[in-house]
Design a protein around this motif. Sequence first.
Motif, PDB file in Angstrom:
ATOM      1  N   ARG A  60      99.099  22.231  97.128  1.00  0.00           N
ATOM      2  CA  ARG A  60      97.702  22.666  97.070  1.00  0.00           C
ATOM      3  C   ARG A  60      97.388  23.324  95.730  1.00  0.00           C
ATOM      4  N   LEU A  61      98.391  23.886  95.067  1.00  0.00           N
ATOM      5  CA  LEU A  61      98.166  24.599  93.809  1.00  0.00           C
ATOM      6  C   LEU A  61      98.299  23.716  92.567  1.00  0.00           C
ATOM      7  N   ILE A  62      99.153  22.718  92.611  1.00  0.00           N
ATOM      8  CA  ILE A  62      99.423  21.885  91.429  1.00  0.00           C
ATOM      9  C   ILE A  62      98.151  21.269  90.836  1.00  0.00           C
ATOM     10  N   PRO A  63      97.257  20.654  91.641  1.00  0.00           N
ATOM     11  CA  PRO A  63      96.045  20.086  91.028  1.00  0.00           C
ATOM     12  C   PRO A  63      95.094  21.143  90.457  1.00  0.00           C
ATOM     13  N   ILE A  64      95.208  22.371  90.910  1.00  0.00           N
ATOM     14  CA  ILE A  64      94.352  23.442  90.399  1.00  0.00           C
ATOM     15  C   ILE A  64      94.831  23.898  89.022  1.00  0.00           C
ATOM     16  N   PHE A  65      96.138  24.038  88.860  1.00  0.00           N
ATOM     17  CA  PHE A  65      96.696  24.635  87.651  1.00  0.00           C
ATOM     18  C   PHE A  65      97.255  23.636  86.645  1.00  0.00           C
ATOM     19  N   THR A  66      97.283  22.353  86.997  1.00  0.00           N
ATOM     20  CA  THR A  66      97.800  21.348  86.072  1.00  0.00           C
ATOM     21  C   THR A  66      96.868  20.136  86.059  1.00  0.00           C
ATOM     22  N   LYS A  67      97.211  19.170  85.229  1.00  0.00           N
ATOM     23  CA  LYS A  67      96.449  17.917  85.146  1.00  0.00           C
ATOM     24  C   LYS A  67      97.090  16.832  86.010  1.00  0.00           C
ATOM     25  N   ASN A  68      97.978  17.233  86.913  1.00  0.00           N
ATOM     26  CA  ASN A  68      98.766  16.292  87.701  1.00  0.00           C
ATOM     27  C   ASN A  68      98.209  16.096  89.105  1.00  0.00           C
ATOM     28  N   ASN A  69      98.664  15.016  89.715  1.00  0.00           N
ATOM     29  CA  ASN A  69      98.342  14.723  91.111  1.00  0.00           C
ATOM     30  C   ASN A  69      99.566  15.062  91.968  1.00  0.00           C
TER      31      ASN A  69
END
Length: 136
Positions: A47-56
């Motif tokens: 849930r956090l990765i798309p918020i803090f990075t440009k990744n899926n």
Amino acid sequence: ATFIQYSSYMNNAPQASEDQRYVAAFSWIEENTPKDSVVMANERLSRLIPIFTKNNVMWTLGALNYLMPPERVRFTPENLLQSNDFLRDIKQYRVDYILWDQRTDPAWDIGRFHLPVLYSGWLAHNIRFSLLVCVI
């Protein structure tokens, strides 16, 4: 309105503080991986990765809000890790990286797949994590 904001802050502050420990991992991912690459992680990190990075991400429970084939639902990270052929099955989801919090998910035991480790570090509070590349 002030009471609602205060109440919300008090309820969410512990989790938000806990999430700060992943800043180093997210920074590394943001700076060293291509845009739109796919990361497999546990539900909280997904849930956090798309918020803090440009990744899926490969999977999050929010995906259930969209129409998808039933067979897709069975391939959560936890289910894939129990697969008899993890490396074959994970290819279906174009997973490029795996972010593994060894404290939260020791049962994942990603090391058994002998994938190359791109970055391994310590998060706040002496929590070890590994970012592995999934060689497909």
